[in-house]
Design a protein around this motif. Structure first.
Motif, PDB file in Angstrom:
ATOM      1  N   HIS A 291       0.845  -1.198   0.000  1.00  0.00           N
ATOM      2  CA  HIS A 291       0.000   0.000   0.000  1.00  0.00           C
ATOM      3  C   HIS A 291       0.883   1.252   0.000  1.00  0.00           C
ATOM      4  O   HIS A 291       1.084   1.890   1.041  1.00  0.00           O
TER       5      HIS A 291
ATOM      6  N   PRO B 275       2.103   5.178  -0.775  1.00  0.00           N
ATOM      7  CA  PRO B 275       1.382   6.428  -0.488  1.00  0.00           C
ATOM      8  C   PRO B 275       0.449   6.815  -1.639  1.00  0.00           C
ATOM      9  O   PRO B 275       0.713   6.527  -2.808  1.00  0.00           O
ATOM     10  N   GLU B 276      -0.634   7.493  -1.274  1.00  0.00           N
ATOM     11  CA  GLU B 276      -1.592   7.993  -2.254  1.00  0.00           C
ATOM     12  C   GLU B 276      -1.850   9.468  -1.986  1.00  0.00           C
ATOM     13  O   GLU B 276      -1.858   9.915  -0.834  1.00  0.00           O
TER      14      GLU B 276
ATOM     15  N   GLU C 273      -4.541  12.561  -2.632  1.00  0.00           N
ATOM     16  CA  GLU C 273      -5.853  13.077  -3.038  1.00  0.00           C
ATOM     17  C   GLU C 273      -5.713  14.589  -3.166  1.00  0.00           C
ATOM     18  O   GLU C 273      -5.729  15.313  -2.174  1.00  0.00           O
TER      19      GLU C 273
ATOM     20  N   VAL D 178      -4.383  15.810   0.329  1.00  0.00           N
ATOM     21  CA  VAL D 178      -4.371  14.830   1.407  1.00  0.00           C
ATOM     22  C   VAL D 178      -3.415  13.696   1.031  1.00  0.00           C
ATOM     23  O   VAL D 178      -3.602  13.030   0.009  1.00  0.00           O
TER      24      VAL D 178
ATOM     25  N   ARG E 296      -1.974  10.121   1.985  1.00  0.00           N
ATOM     26  CA  ARG E 296      -2.295   8.943   2.782  1.00  0.00           C
ATOM     27  C   ARG E 296      -1.144   7.942   2.695  1.00  0.00           C
ATOM     28  O   ARG E 296      -0.700   7.592   1.612  1.00  0.00           O
ATOM     29  N   THR E 297      -0.687   7.490   3.857  1.00  0.00           N
ATOM     30  CA  THR E 297       0.336   6.451   3.939  1.00  0.00           C
ATOM     31  C   THR E 297      -0.244   5.241   4.655  1.00  0.00           C
ATOM     32  O   THR E 297      -1.269   5.333   5.340  1.00  0.00           O
ATOM     33  N   SER E 298       0.414   4.112   4.503  1.00  0.00           N
ATOM     34  CA  SER E 298      -0.114   2.865   5.058  1.00  0.00           C
ATOM     35  C   SER E 298       0.115   2.787   6.562  1.00  0.00           C
ATOM     36  O   SER E 298       0.992   3.460   7.130  1.00  0.00           O
ATOM     37  N   GLU E 299      -0.676   1.935   7.196  1.00  0.00           N
ATOM     38  CA  GLU E 299      -0.482   1.700   8.622  1.00  0.00           C
ATOM     39  C   GLU E 299       0.890   1.071   8.866  1.00  0.00           C
ATOM     40  O   GLU E 299       1.572   1.392   9.847  1.00  0.00           O
TER      41      GLU E 299
ATOM     42  N   ARG F  70       3.576   3.715   9.023  1.00  0.00           N
ATOM     43  CA  ARG F  70       3.528   4.502  10.260  1.00  0.00           C
ATOM     44  C   ARG F  70       4.031   3.688  11.452  1.00  0.00           C
ATOM     45  O   ARG F  70       4.715   4.207  12.334  1.00  0.00           O
TER      46      ARG F  70
ATOM     47  N   ASP G 108       5.765  13.300   4.228  1.00  0.00           N
ATOM     48  CA  ASP G 108       4.897  13.302   5.404  1.00  0.00           C
ATOM     49  C   ASP G 108       5.623  13.783   6.656  1.00  0.00           C
ATOM     50  O   ASP G 108       5.110  13.612   7.770  1.00  0.00           O
TER      51      ASP G 108
END
Length: 674
Positions: free
Chosen positions: A115, A117-118, A120, A131, A133-136, A139, A291
């Protein structure tokens, strides 16, 4: 009553034959009993065919504790850590060595890879949102690395930089490249620490309170802001810690940051504003760790011809971005969990670091540290890949039911890979040691390595580009050879921690980050023959010669027997190579040395690594350490075919170098038994 004619006989070809014209039946064939008997006999002895659920299944290799199964790394650490500290350190590293291959951490790693980064960029109403979004998994890996001290240990740990990078070495191959923001965070913390001036002396009770000018108040605020950021950067606590970005690369320059198109204008909002009095505008072409919570960047001011360095937080107090627009995420060969983007800066509020026009000098602090991180990442990836190749060789059977680890050709290949990994690790941790000495000379643990007084910073400046270039190149060779050692299985996207394809993808960037090989060679030559203020050239390479001479001579002639002969011959060979190289450096111009820089680089690596291997082997005459000296120095096995004379001589010592003394005996017994 007449009888009806019988129905026509069946025909296989569609032709009807009247009864009187039917062809005669074929004559009976004689039974060949001997052939039938042979056919039945063969059928009875035929091997059963394989199916999806039956047949041969290769036993998967299994990795053990990544510290306990790495005696070469333990040997190198013992060179830098006093014996009274080794027990507690090895205990902590043994725990971490199991943690990094635990199911939970490997799940985080696979989740981060699956997964990426994405971004938006806009919401449903076409409003700009940016926005990210990075994966769990990403993190969680950042949280684990911070907790284990991948940054903090270098600032609050008892063993300083060596303790920090020992942990970093174990964590890096399982980190999903979380070590990239840790490298920049470490560099930013070190840079900010240099701008934390001591507080002003309190005024006397009988004196009037001092009056500060606007600029003095601004400087006081800057120190307060830097101090707060610094403590966040070195924190292990998830609710406190920060990571930092490092934004240097722009479209015109690549590695040449002097062509920056980013500008900074002094435009203070108010004296109480802690966001910074400078407004920065421009476009950053590569921003790793998008991030992050803050960044260090370069920009051009109107008051100076040179670039200036700035600190900037990523968010405003309102939670909005601090003038940063994420234009797009990069599509990359590897480092997929790491968010890398192109950024547009619009009036980003920032603080000046140091003086205007001296940004390159400021940023060199970060560059030195990130290059050290890059080098340790390289050697740790080599070690993980080699661990997989070794584990596979223990369980893979080939023709004659032989175990792969007993095949002389394969064992020799593993031995060459082990030698390159040990050599690179020695080079990397020597640089870590010099970094520690340059920062805290009075707190660095004593070691058998002799460093001339006051020389640590200059040696660090000289050896950092060499180390980064050599480890990145050898890393690619060793990982690629590890892939080949597993055959087709090695080329697949395997389950962790056996995924060599991921290691190979990610390793390619190590020769690019913080300067390509040719950029590093240019930097290396500049360090060897640096112009002095008087206009002549400083002979900084003479300082390296002094370092080599001191360490070659210390302990010489005290070892007897075969090992003593090997080490004495190695000492002579290293000094002879250095003497010839020193003459070449002395006679060549900077332009000539740069043009032939790759040869200079490998010759220097031969000398420096050979010296470290010799110091290590003299210390306890470890069989593997002595074997490494013989191969690197006397046989010049500096590569897997393209450098040196790798592979000459007998096969003695291969198993010792690869598996250690005890397991080597078992390997040899299996070999001769078969």
């Amino acid at each position: 009553m007449s009888r009806q004619s019988p129905p026509p006989p069946p025909s296989t070809n569609g032709t009807y034959y009247p009864p009187s014209t039917l062809p005669p039946p074929p004559p009976p064939q004689p039974v060949r009993r001997q052939q039938q008997h042979q056919h039945q006999h063969q059928h009875q002895h035929q091997h059963p065919h394989s199916t999806a659920d039956s047949g041969f299944f290769q036993q998967p290799p299994k990795l053990g504790n990544q510290f306990q199964t790495d005696p070469a790394f333990q040997q190198i650490l013992a060179l830098y850590i006093p014996s009274e500290y080794l027990g507690p350190l090895f205990h902590d590293l043994s725990i971490l060595g199991q943690t990094v291959i635990s199911p939970q951490v490997l799940h985080y790693l696979e989740d981060a890879e699956r997964h990426p980064p994405e971004l938006e960029s806009h919401d449903a109403f076409a409003q700009r949102s940016d926005v990210l979004r990075t994966s769990e998994g990403w993190r969680k890996l950042l949280e684990l690395g911070a907790k284990e001290g991948c940054v903090a240990e270098g600032y609050d740990g008892r063993l300083g930089r060596i303790g920090q990078f020992a942990r970093y070495y174990l964590f890096s191959p399982s980190s999903g490249l979380a070590t990239c923001p840790f490298a920049m965070t470490d560099g930013a913390a070190r840079l900010l620490s240099r701008h934390l001036a001591p507080p002003r002396a309190p005024p006397s009770l009988n004196s009037e309170p001092p009056s500060y000018s606007t600029r003095e108040q601004e400087e006081e605020t800057a120190r307060r802001v830097f101090k707060r950021a610094y403590h966040r950067l070195i924190s292990r606590h998830p609710s406190v810690r920060w990571t930092s970005g490092q934004w240097m690369t722009e479209r015109p320059g690549g590695s040449d940051v002097s062509r920056s198109e980013t500008t900074a204008i002094y435009s203070p909002a108010s004296s109480a504003d802690e966001l910074g009095p400078w407004a920065i505008n421009g476009y950053k072409f590569f921003s790793s760790a998008t991030d992050a919570d803050m960044t260090i960047l370069l920009a051009r001011t109107s008051g100076s011809k040179g670039l200036s360095a700035f600190y900037a937080p990523m968010q405003l107090p309102s939670g909005e971005r601090n003038g940063v627009r994420i234009i797009r995420l990069k599509k990359k060969l590897g480092t997929k969990p790491l968010p890398t983007a192109e950024l547009e800066l619009r009036d980003m509020r920032a603080w000046l670091l140091g003086k205007e026009g001296e940004g390159l000098r400021e940023i060199s602090t970060i560059l030195t540290i990130t290059r050290v991180h890059n080098s340790v990442s390289a050697v740790s990836s080599m070690r993980r890949a080699l661990a997989v190749a070794k584990a596979y060789s223990r369980v893979r059977t080939i023709s004659g039911n032989r175990i792969l680890s007993t095949v002389p050709l394969h064992l020799r290949t593993l031995a060459q890979m082990e030698l390159l990994t040990r050599a690179s690790t020695h080079l990397a941790f020597l640089t870590v040691h010099l970094l520690s000495l340059s920062e805290n000379p009075n707190e660095t643990p004593p070691t058998p390595i002799i460093t001339p007084p006051g020389s640590a910073s200059k040696l660090l400046r000289l050896l950092t580009p060499l180390t980064k270039a050599v480890t990145a190149k050898l890393c690619l060779s060793v990982i690629s050879e590890s892939v080949e050692a597993l055959g087709g299985i090695g080329y697949l996207e395997n389950e962790e921690p056996l995924n060599l394809a991921r290691l190979l993808r990610d390793a390619q960037v190590l020769a690019i980050w913080e300067g390509t090989t040719n950029v590093l060679i240019t930097d290396l030559v500049s360090s060897l023959k640096r112009p002095s203020p008087s206009g002549s050239e400083e002979r900084s390479y003479s300082l390296l010669g002094e370092f080599i001479q001191e360490n070659l001579g210390h302990g010489a002639g005290t070892v007897r027997g075969d090992a003593g002969d090997i080490l004495e011959k190695a000492k002579v060979a290293i000094w002879k190579e250095w003497s010839n190289l020193e003459e070449a450096i002395e006679a060549g111009s900077r332009e000539e040395l740069t043009a032939g820089g790759r040869r200079i680089m490998w010759r220097l690596a031969y000398v420096v690594v050979g010296t470290m291997l010799l110091v290590d082997a003299r210390r306890d005459l470890d069989t593997g350490a002595v074997e490494a000296v013989k191969r690197w120095v006397l046989r010049r096995e500096m590569g897997l075919g393209e450098r040196g004379r790798g592979g000459e001589g007998g096969s003695e010592g291969d198993a010792v170098l690869v598996f250690g003394n005890e397991e080597a005996q078992a390997v040899q017994q299996r070999r001769y038994k078969l």
